[in-house]
Design a protein around this motif. Structure first.
Motif, PDB file in Angstrom:
ATOM      1  N   TYR A   1      -8.782  29.953  50.691  1.00  0.00           N
ATOM      2  CA  TYR A   1     -10.162  29.988  51.786  1.00  0.00           C
ATOM      3  C   TYR A   1     -11.030  31.277  50.433  1.00  0.00           C
ATOM      4  O   TYR A   1     -10.747  31.914  50.684  1.00  0.00           O
ATOM      5  N   SER A   2     -12.450  30.804  50.294  1.00  0.00           N
ATOM      6  CA  SER A   2     -13.572  32.022  49.489  1.00  0.00           C
ATOM      7  C   SER A   2     -14.506  31.788  50.274  1.00  0.00           C
ATOM      8  O   SER A   2     -15.102  30.223  50.419  1.00  0.00           O
ATOM      9  N   ARG A   3     -15.437  32.823  50.481  1.00  0.00           N
ATOM     10  CA  ARG A   3     -16.673  32.839  50.342  1.00  0.00           C
ATOM     11  C   ARG A   3     -17.547  33.673  49.861  1.00  0.00           C
ATOM     12  O   ARG A   3     -16.991  34.836  49.470  1.00  0.00           O
ATOM     13  N   GLU A   4     -18.780  33.967  49.476  1.00  0.00           N
ATOM     14  CA  GLU A   4     -19.540  35.026  49.275  1.00  0.00           C
ATOM     15  C   GLU A   4     -19.249  36.190  50.053  1.00  0.00           C
ATOM     16  O   GLU A   4     -19.839  36.038  50.764  1.00  0.00           O
ATOM     17  N   GLY A   5     -18.766  37.312  49.272  1.00  0.00           N
ATOM     18  CA  GLY A   5     -19.005  38.856  49.204  1.00  0.00           C
ATOM     19  C   GLY A   5     -17.648  38.938  50.783  1.00  0.00           C
ATOM     20  O   GLY A   5     -17.977  40.397  50.813  1.00  0.00           O
ATOM     21  N   MET A   6     -16.447  38.261  50.420  1.00  0.00           N
ATOM     22  CA  MET A   6     -15.371  38.742  51.089  1.00  0.00           C
ATOM     23  C   MET A   6     -14.716  39.433  49.213  1.00  0.00           C
ATOM     24  O   MET A   6     -14.949  39.266  48.599  1.00  0.00           O
ATOM     25  N   VAL A   7     -13.973  40.471  49.956  1.00  0.00           N
ATOM     26  CA  VAL A   7     -13.022  41.696  49.847  1.00  0.00           C
ATOM     27  C   VAL A   7     -12.097  40.357  49.179  1.00  0.00           C
ATOM     28  O   VAL A   7     -10.940  40.299  49.679  1.00  0.00           O
ATOM     29  N   LEU A   8     -11.836  41.399  48.073  1.00  0.00           N
ATOM     30  CA  LEU A   8     -10.083  40.837  47.056  1.00  0.00           C
ATOM     31  C   LEU A   8      -9.939  42.036  46.112  1.00  0.00           C
ATOM     32  O   LEU A   8     -10.508  43.006  46.334  1.00  0.00           O
TER      33      LEU A   8
ATOM     34  N   GLN B   1     -16.239  42.217  45.632  1.00  0.00           N
ATOM     35  CA  GLN B   1     -16.647  41.678  46.422  1.00  0.00           C
ATOM     36  C   GLN B   1     -16.489  40.151  45.343  1.00  0.00           C
ATOM     37  O   GLN B   1     -17.246  40.108  44.226  1.00  0.00           O
ATOM     38  N   LEU B   2     -16.728  39.091  46.017  1.00  0.00           N
ATOM     39  CA  LEU B   2     -16.497  37.804  45.252  1.00  0.00           C
ATOM     40  C   LEU B   2     -17.998  37.250  45.980  1.00  0.00           C
ATOM     41  O   LEU B   2     -18.900  37.204  46.693  1.00  0.00           O
ATOM     42  N   ILE B   3     -17.983  36.501  43.852  1.00  0.00           N
ATOM     43  CA  ILE B   3     -19.726  36.058  44.361  1.00  0.00           C
ATOM     44  C   ILE B   3     -19.623  35.345  42.867  1.00  0.00           C
ATOM     45  O   ILE B   3     -18.347  35.279  42.229  1.00  0.00           O
ATOM     46  N   TYR B   4     -21.015  33.790  42.858  1.00  0.00           N
ATOM     47  CA  TYR B   4     -20.037  32.403  42.142  1.00  0.00           C
ATOM     48  C   TYR B   4     -21.171  32.953  41.323  1.00  0.00           C
ATOM     49  O   TYR B   4     -22.365  33.959  41.421  1.00  0.00           O
ATOM     50  N   LYS B   5     -21.133  32.157  40.260  1.00  0.00           N
ATOM     51  CA  LYS B   5     -21.804  32.266  39.006  1.00  0.00           C
ATOM     52  C   LYS B   5     -21.477  31.502  38.190  1.00  0.00           C
ATOM     53  O   LYS B   5     -21.622  30.369  38.091  1.00  0.00           O
TER      54      LYS B   5
ATOM     55  N   LEU C   1     -16.021  31.784  40.630  1.00  0.00           N
ATOM     56  CA  LEU C   1     -15.285  32.692  41.051  1.00  0.00           C
ATOM     57  C   LEU C   1     -15.830  34.142  40.580  1.00  0.00           C
ATOM     58  O   LEU C   1     -14.302  34.095  39.200  1.00  0.00           O
ATOM     59  N   VAL C   2     -16.250  35.547  40.350  1.00  0.00           N
ATOM     60  CA  VAL C   2     -16.473  36.145  40.086  1.00  0.00           C
ATOM     61  C   VAL C   2     -16.727  37.905  41.089  1.00  0.00           C
ATOM     62  O   VAL C   2     -16.647  37.619  41.913  1.00  0.00           O
ATOM     63  N   LEU C   3     -15.161  38.562  40.320  1.00  0.00           N
ATOM     64  CA  LEU C   3     -15.208  39.912  41.163  1.00  0.00           C
ATOM     65  C   LEU C   3     -16.401  40.704  41.049  1.00  0.00           C
ATOM     66  O   LEU C   3     -16.311  41.236  40.066  1.00  0.00           O
TER      67      LEU C   3
ATOM     68  N   ARG D   1     -20.616  28.615  29.312  1.00  0.00           N
ATOM     69  CA  ARG D   1     -20.919  29.732  28.681  1.00  0.00           C
ATOM     70  C   ARG D   1     -22.463  29.383  30.143  1.00  0.00           C
ATOM     71  O   ARG D   1     -22.495  28.210  30.707  1.00  0.00           O
ATOM     72  N   GLY D   2     -22.716  30.380  30.257  1.00  0.00           N
ATOM     73  CA  GLY D   2     -24.087  31.138  31.514  1.00  0.00           C
ATOM     74  C   GLY D   2     -23.755  32.083  31.767  1.00  0.00           C
ATOM     75  O   GLY D   2     -24.018  32.706  31.524  1.00  0.00           O
ATOM     76  N   ASP D   3     -23.892  32.615  33.570  1.00  0.00           N
ATOM     77  CA  ASP D   3     -24.479  33.469  34.258  1.00  0.00           C
ATOM     78  C   ASP D   3     -23.251  34.465  33.922  1.00  0.00           C
ATOM     79  O   ASP D   3     -22.237  34.261  34.503  1.00  0.00           O
ATOM     80  N   ILE D   4     -22.345  34.913  32.980  1.00  0.00           N
ATOM     81  CA  ILE D   4     -21.589  35.079  32.782  1.00  0.00           C
ATOM     82  C   ILE D   4     -21.953  36.918  31.775  1.00  0.00           C
ATOM     83  O   ILE D   4     -23.031  36.272  30.987  1.00  0.00           O
ATOM     84  N   ALA D   5     -20.890  37.504  32.040  1.00  0.00           N
ATOM     85  CA  ALA D   5     -21.335  38.994  31.339  1.00  0.00           C
ATOM     86  C   ALA D   5     -20.116  39.633  30.807  1.00  0.00           C
ATOM     87  O   ALA D   5     -19.209  39.481  31.054  1.00  0.00           O
ATOM     88  N   VAL D   6     -20.180  40.335  29.265  1.00  0.00           N
ATOM     89  CA  VAL D   6     -19.114  41.445  28.841  1.00  0.00           C
ATOM     90  C   VAL D   6     -18.077  42.097  30.359  1.00  0.00           C
ATOM     91  O   VAL D   6     -19.036  42.338  30.597  1.00  0.00           O
ATOM     92  N   GLY D   7     -17.192  41.949  30.850  1.00  0.00           N
ATOM     93  CA  GLY D   7     -16.647  42.824  31.523  1.00  0.00           C
ATOM     94  C   GLY D   7     -16.507  42.216  32.833  1.00  0.00           C
ATOM     95  O   GLY D   7     -15.830  41.835  33.775  1.00  0.00           O
ATOM     96  N   ASP D   8     -17.374  40.682  33.140  1.00  0.00           N
ATOM     97  CA  ASP D   8     -16.784  40.137  34.472  1.00  0.00           C
ATOM     98  C   ASP D   8     -14.926  40.058  34.367  1.00  0.00           C
ATOM     99  O   ASP D   8     -14.651  39.563  33.676  1.00  0.00           O
ATOM    100  N   ARG D   9     -14.974  40.223  35.846  1.00  0.00           N
ATOM    101  CA  ARG D   9     -13.711  39.405  36.189  1.00  0.00           C
ATOM    102  C   ARG D   9     -13.413  38.061  36.699  1.00  0.00           C
ATOM    103  O   ARG D   9     -14.051  38.301  38.089  1.00  0.00           O
TER     104      ARG D   9
END
Length: 416
Positions: A367-374, A332-336, A325-327, A351-359
């Motif tokens: 509860y979590s769903r993609e697009g929710m604000v945190l 906004q919450l997104i899945y990677k 779960l990444v902001l 390893r995978g769909d991640i980059a330097v600086g990802d939170r």
């Protein structure tokens, strides 16, 4: 028309009542306007990540044992005449050291008798050789191969030669038994346990001691199939320049380390645990301040394969085995999607769909769903060279009870 005093009084009371009611209506307080109720987005602990090239360490553990550990058995019998000072549990000895000596008198006598028998057999052979030469000079063809061989004394000569060989073998056996009265160490090592002592009579086959070598120590390390994938060992083949291994153990209240190397894997998979065992060797384990003693339990870190773009995270950061779960920059919450490489305790490497600086969110969300604000609560510093997130995106805007939020697009609101 004359108005009565009674009517005047009623009129006055009515006017006063109307005035009071008018005053209450005019002077009543106006209701205060309340601002819309504000809902603060949920708080989430996040870690800034920085994928990098890493060599993964494969953990294991095992017990140290010597490369050679044997039970010493008596080859001949007799009375123990002397023992070496090292012939005690824990004693150190060098290669070819004489640990134990039996009485030799009886075996010297046997050597003397055997040499005498050998001399007699050689004399008989010489005589037979002379008879054979004489018979050859007198030989005439008798018309039969067997008769000719007997006339030339060939069977007698062969018997005499065999007697010499037998006598020589008896002499060599007697000398060998004499040598075996001395117990010599086949390697430099240490005495584990002794079973006999000075003055004791022993027979062939009597256990004398248990000893082990001190030149090389080995540790059997159990490995799972997933760990084997990280090591990429050549199963069924000799390991050349095997992976380095770091061994750790607590001795006398302090942790110590030793360097080892994987040299081979065992021939079969354990049928009970389904582990395969790799063997690590330590050269000269008794050198240094703290020896790597036989029987010591050690933990091992084996140098595994090297991967690019690997990140280490707490175990709770991984969800459903394959995503984080990444902001994003708008909080906004997104899945990677990621690939899990290794799990050790409460740590994971992936390893995978991640980059330097990802939170990456590392706290538990009810509860979590993609697009929710945190609301992000960073637990570490943002990687250098990426700059700082602006204030309007570092923390999400407060959301009103009507659903409006400053800085959040209509499309985002529609996705909630």
């Amino acid at each position: 028309m004359k108005v009565s005093s009674k009517n005047k009084l009623l009129f006055i009371v009515l006017l006063v009542g109307v005035a009071v009611i008018a005053a209450v209506v005019v002077l009543k307080p106006k209701p205060e306007e309340k601002p819309p109720e504000v809902v603060v987005p949920p708080m989430a602990d996040v870690l800034y990540i920085e994928p990098r090239r890493q060599t993964l360490l494969v953990p294991s553990q095992g017990t140290v044992h010597a490369r050679h550990e044997i039970d010493v058995i008596a080859r001949v019998g007799g009375v123990i005449e002397s023992v070496d000072d090292a012939f005690v549990p824990g004693g150190f000895f060098n290669k070819d050291a004489r640990l134990l000596q039996l009485e030799q008198a009886d075996y010297r006598y046997q050597v003397t008798r055997a040499e005498s028998q050998l001399a007699n057999a050689k004399s008989a052979l010489a005589q037979e050789q002379g008879h054979a030469k004489q018979a050859k000079r007198e030989w005439r063809d008798l018309g039969s191969e067997a008769a000719n061989a007997l006339f030339l004394r060939k069977p007698h000569l062969e018997a005499a030669q065999a007697a010499v060989e037998a006598a020589r073998a008896d002499r060599d056996q007697a000398k060998l038994d004499l040598e075996r009265t001395s117990l010599k160490a086949p390697f430099a090592g240490r005495v584990v346990e002794t079973f006999v002592d000075l003055g004791q009579y022993i027979t062939p086959g009597t256990p004398l001691a248990k000893i082990h070598s001190t030149g090389i120590a080995e540790v059997r390390l159990p490995l799972t199939d997933q760990q084997l994938a990280l090591l990429d060992l050549p199963l069924g083949k000799t390991i050349e320049n095997g992976p380095a291994v770091r061994l750790k153990a607590v001795v006398a209240g302090r942790e110590h380390e030793w360097r080892a190397q994987l040299v081979r894997t065992e021939a079969s998979i354990d049928p009970n645990s389904r582990f395969i065992f790799a063997v690590a060797q330590v050269q000269k384990p008794y050198e240094g301040d703290v020896p790597l003693m036989n029987g010591l339990f050690v933990e091992a870190d084996i140098a595994g394969r090297t991967f690019d773009d690997v990140v280490e995270l707490p175990r709770q950061a991984l969800h459903e085995g394959d995503h984080l779960l990444v902001l994003n920059d708008e909080s906004q919450l997104i899945y990677k999607t990621v690939e899990l490489l290794q799990t050790i305790g409460d740590k994971i490497w992936l390893r995978g769909d991640i980059a330097v600086g990802d939170r990456v969110i590392v706290s538990s969300l009810g509860y979590s769903r993609e697009g929710m604000v945190l609301t992000a609560n960073p637990l570490n510093e943002r990687p250098a060279g990426l700059g700082n997130i602006s204030e309007d995106t570092a923390e999400p805007a407060a959301i009103s009870a009507t659903g409006d939020a400053a800085g959040v697009s209509n499309a985002s609101q529609g996705g909630k």
